[in-house]
Write an enzyme that holds these catalytic residues in place. Structure first.
Site, PDB file in Angstrom:
ATOM      1  N   HIS A 295       0.708  -1.014   0.012  1.00  0.00           N
ATOM      2  CA  HIS A 295       0.020   0.008   0.034  1.00  0.00           C
ATOM      3  C   HIS A 295       0.772   1.124   0.113  1.00  0.00           C
ATOM      4  CE1 HIS A 295      -3.963  -1.741   0.838  1.00  0.00           C
ATOM      5  NE2 HIS A 295      -3.361  -2.904   1.028  1.00  0.00           N
TER       6      HIS A 295
ATOM      7  N   ASP B 132       3.440   9.305  -0.611  1.00  0.00           N
ATOM      8  CA  ASP B 132       2.120   8.424  -0.430  1.00  0.00           C
ATOM      9  C   ASP B 132       1.862   7.563  -1.442  1.00  0.00           C
ATOM     10  OD1 ASP B 132      -0.144   7.966   1.246  1.00  0.00           O
ATOM     11  OD2 ASP B 132      -0.750  10.169   1.455  1.00  0.00           O
TER      12      ASP B 132
HETATM   13  P1  ADQ Z   1      -3.049   5.863   4.922  1.00  0.00           P
HETATM   14  O1  ADQ Z   1      -1.681   6.478   5.088  1.00  0.00           O
HETATM   15  O2  ADQ Z   1      -3.685   5.699   6.189  1.00  0.00           O
HETATM   16  O3  ADQ Z   1      -3.229   4.719   4.170  1.00  0.00           O
HETATM   17  P2  ADQ Z   1      -5.108   7.329   3.275  1.00  0.00           P
HETATM   18  O4  ADQ Z   1      -5.125   6.644   1.864  1.00  0.00           O
HETATM   19  O5  ADQ Z   1      -5.189   8.824   3.175  1.00  0.00           O
HETATM   20  O6  ADQ Z   1      -3.774   7.210   4.160  1.00  0.00           O
HETATM   21  O7  ADQ Z   1      -6.248   6.845   3.960  1.00  0.00           O
HETATM   22  C1  ADQ Z   1      -6.833   7.396   5.173  1.00  0.00           C
HETATM   23  C2  ADQ Z   1      -8.399   7.008   5.596  1.00  0.00           C
HETATM   24  O8  ADQ Z   1      -8.393   7.294   6.622  1.00  0.00           O
HETATM   25  C3  ADQ Z   1      -9.337   7.540   4.478  1.00  0.00           C
HETATM   26  O9  ADQ Z   1     -10.154   6.716   4.250  1.00  0.00           O
HETATM   27  C4  ADQ Z   1      -9.926   8.783   5.539  1.00  0.00           C
HETATM   28  O10 ADQ Z   1     -11.364   8.950   5.331  1.00  0.00           O
HETATM   29  C5  ADQ Z   1      -9.539   8.173   6.836  1.00  0.00           C
HETATM   30  N1  ADQ Z   1      -9.415   9.186   7.803  1.00  0.00           N
HETATM   31  C6  ADQ Z   1      -8.258  10.060   7.683  1.00  0.00           C
HETATM   32  N2  ADQ Z   1      -8.294  10.984   8.578  1.00  0.00           N
HETATM   33  C7  ADQ Z   1      -9.746  11.030   9.146  1.00  0.00           C
HETATM   34  C8  ADQ Z   1     -10.323  11.526  10.290  1.00  0.00           C
HETATM   35  N3  ADQ Z   1     -10.038  12.739  10.937  1.00  0.00           N
HETATM   36  N4  ADQ Z   1     -11.533  10.901  10.589  1.00  0.00           N
HETATM   37  C9  ADQ Z   1     -12.148  10.015  10.173  1.00  0.00           C
HETATM   38  N5  ADQ Z   1     -11.403   9.117   9.002  1.00  0.00           N
HETATM   39  C10 ADQ Z   1     -10.168   9.604   8.701  1.00  0.00           C
HETATM   40  C11 ADQ Z   1      -2.090   3.742   3.338  1.00  0.00           C
HETATM   41  C12 ADQ Z   1      -1.342   4.505   2.611  1.00  0.00           C
HETATM   42  C13 ADQ Z   1      -1.973   4.978   1.251  1.00  0.00           C
HETATM   43  C14 ADQ Z   1      -2.845   4.292   0.902  1.00  0.00           C
HETATM   44  C15 ADQ Z   1      -3.931   3.528   1.596  1.00  0.00           C
HETATM   45  C16 ADQ Z   1      -4.706   2.439   0.814  1.00  0.00           C
HETATM   46  O11 ADQ Z   1      -0.206   5.222   3.316  1.00  0.00           O
HETATM   47  O12 ADQ Z   1      -1.110   5.943   0.298  1.00  0.00           O
HETATM   48  O13 ADQ Z   1      -3.652   5.312  -0.032  1.00  0.00           O
HETATM   49  O14 ADQ Z   1      -3.129   2.877   2.613  1.00  0.00           O
HETATM   50  O15 ADQ Z   1      -4.015   1.705   0.033  1.00  0.00           O
END
Ligand code: ADQ
Length: 468
Positions: free
Chosen positions: A160, A368
């Site tokens: 990921h 990311d």
């Molecule tokens: P993450 O680094 O966790 O994931 P991201 O892809 O942005 O990053 O996902 C974050 C998730 O958490 C989103 O679904 C979002 O809605 C939720 N989230 C974030 N802040 C929040 C808040 N304040 N309240 C509620 N929900 C919140 C890792 C990798 C990424 C990749 C994903 C999936 O680092 O690059 O996109 O896995 O593969």
């Protein structure tokens, strides 16, 4: 019955999210639950609990369509495997933060130990024709451990997070063992072509291997198929969230705070890879460079703390508190707070409502794998009055149909400030045009497409294996 349902899907990931309600901030859990809800199967991983119990517990979730099988971690496992090697070594290194990467042999041993223990726990539950799909940097060695125990099933691994270039990866003393372990899988999936390329570069330059015309890597006397599977979201569900009652309540609360001002929104796990200090500075620069926006624009940043036991995360939290305080002290008026910085998690419906109300979404990670927030922001917009996405060139999401976004370099503080200014001044027709192009890509590369394409590749590997 679709071809996809012939073999049971067994998903292995560090955390198992038991229900949609219980899903915490974290892209992986959200995406996997979405995917498995449709296909059914078995989901194995850490329970999230730290205890001395070695028991494995099984629960039926999603109306019995899914078995959630979990194991606890001991305190030592939690420190060495999770906080240690996974989050203080692999996470920073794979995000190009060699300055924050710490290597400790005990942590590495702990990582191997947990991968072994998990493999032992899952092995007796496997059926001969299961398809295994292992996720992310916590479990690189899992497939190899299962193979050592004689497992013959077809196995795939999806990373990921970014795969670093060989120059960066070789900073890790055990880089060779780690890459070799990846060859226990049949299929390796990456978020973007540049990640896949970095892996293949390592194979060719460091492992003395070769790449065949089909993209398979050959090294260490083994072969592995490689491909790109950009992860997505359930875009229609997220769009529905954005018009739910809960979304409207949150949007209403935000509207009361904004009054007639324009909203700029950022939502991220509190993590040093997300570029938050740079983003805060860029917003301050925007207020300096374009003072007519003072009192007219507010920036809301939601950032729930994560990995709070890892010291680097304590540091970034303090830094952001200091920055938020000084920006507000410098620019606030009696009736205007430029930056609202909130350290908590919100429901997905609430997030959708907040995204929909915002005029600009700031997604500016320093690195990311993909970044699902970028896609969620797009999915939540109203087609008649969509907001503008400002997106870092270093997010996987920028390499995938993101022409409609304003692409920025997050290190370029003035550049991000200028992009915020352009986004806020953009005409409705340009906003609509850009959004149409973004939403088309978000819909096309959704979470179902992601799962189906990966599973299809696994099935092809299974068929090829049976022929031999
Ligand atoms: P993450 O680094 O966790 O994931 P991201 O892809 O942005 O990053 O996902 C974050 C998730 O958490 C989103 O679904 C979002 O809605 C939720 N989230 C974030 N802040 C929040 C808040 N304040 N309240 C509620 N929900 C919140 C890792 C990798 C990424 C990749 C994903 C999936 O680092 O690059 O996109 O896995 O593969």
């Amino acid at each position: 019955m679709s071809a996809e349902q012939r073999s049971r899907l067994v998903v292995v990931s560090n955390r198992v999210a038991a229900t949609t309600k219980g899903v915490r901030a974290g892209g992986l859990a959200v995406a996997l639950l979405d995917a498995l809800k449709e296909s059914g199967g078995l989901w194995f991983g850490w329970s999230g609990k730290v205890s001395d119990s070695t028991r494995v517990s099984t629960r039926q979730i999603e109306r019995g369509r899914l078995s959630a099988v979990t194991a606890d971690l001991s305190n030592e496992d939690y420190e060495e495997y999770y906080n240690g090697f996974a989050n203080r070594t692999l996470w920073p290194l794979f995000h190009y933060r060699t300055d924050l990467t710490r290597f400790d042999r005990d942590d590495y041993q702990g990582y191997i130990r947990v991968n072994q223990r998990f493999a032992h726990a899952l092995k007796p539950l496997l059926r001969a024709d299961d398809l295994l799909w292992v996720h992310d940097y916590h479990l690189i060695g899992f497939g190899e451990e299962l193979r050592r125990m004689g497992a013959q099933q077809t196995m795939g691994f999806f990373l990921h997070i970014p795969f670093p270039s060989p120059e960066v990866l070789t900073a890790l003393p055990v880089h060779d063992v780690l890459v070799r372990a990846l060859f226990a899988y049949d299929v390796l999936g990456f978020q973007s072509e540049s990640d896949r390329r970095s892996f293949l570069d390592f194979v060719a330059t460091e492992a003395g291997g070769r790449i065949d015309p089909e993209g398979r890597a050959h090294a260490y006397g083994r072969r592995v198929d490689t491909a790109v599977f950009p992860i997505g979201i359930d875009s229609s569900e997220f769009a529905r969230y954005a018009v739910s009652g809960e979304a409207k309540t949150h949007a209403g609360r935000m509207a009361r705070v904004l009054r007639d001002r324009l909203g700029v929104i950022g939502v991220d796990r509190l993590d040093y890879t997300k570029g938050l200090p740079e983003r805060f500075r860029a917003f301050a620069r925007f207020l300096e460079a374009y003072p007519e926006n003072r009192g007219r624009v507010s920036f809301v940043q939601l950032a729930p703390p994560s990995r709070a036991d890892v010291p680097e995360y304590v540091g970034i939290r303090r830094e952001l508190e200091g920055l938020a305080g000084s920006i507000n002290a410098e620019f606030s008026e009696f009736d205007w707070t430029p930056l609202r910085y909130i350290n908590r998690s919100f429901s997905r419906r609430a997030l959708a409502g907040i995204f929909r109300l915002a005029r600009v979404g700031l997604v500016t990670p320093l690195r990311d794998g993909m970044n699902l927030i970028a896609k969620e922001f797009v999915a939540a917009q109203a087609s008649r009055d969509p907001g503008v996405l400002v997106l870092s060139r270093f997010a996987g999401a920028a390499r995938q149909g993101a022409d409609g976004a304003l692409i920025v370099n997050p290190y370029d503080i003035q550049g991000v400030a200028d992009a915020v200014h352009s986004a806020l001044g953009m005409s409705l027709s340009e906003r609509k045009e850009r959004w149409q192009s973004l939403i088309a890509s978000v819909r096309e590369h959704d979470v179902t497409a992601w799962r189906e394409s990966f599973v299809r590749r696994l099935q092809a590997a299974q068929r090829a294996d049976r022929r031999h």
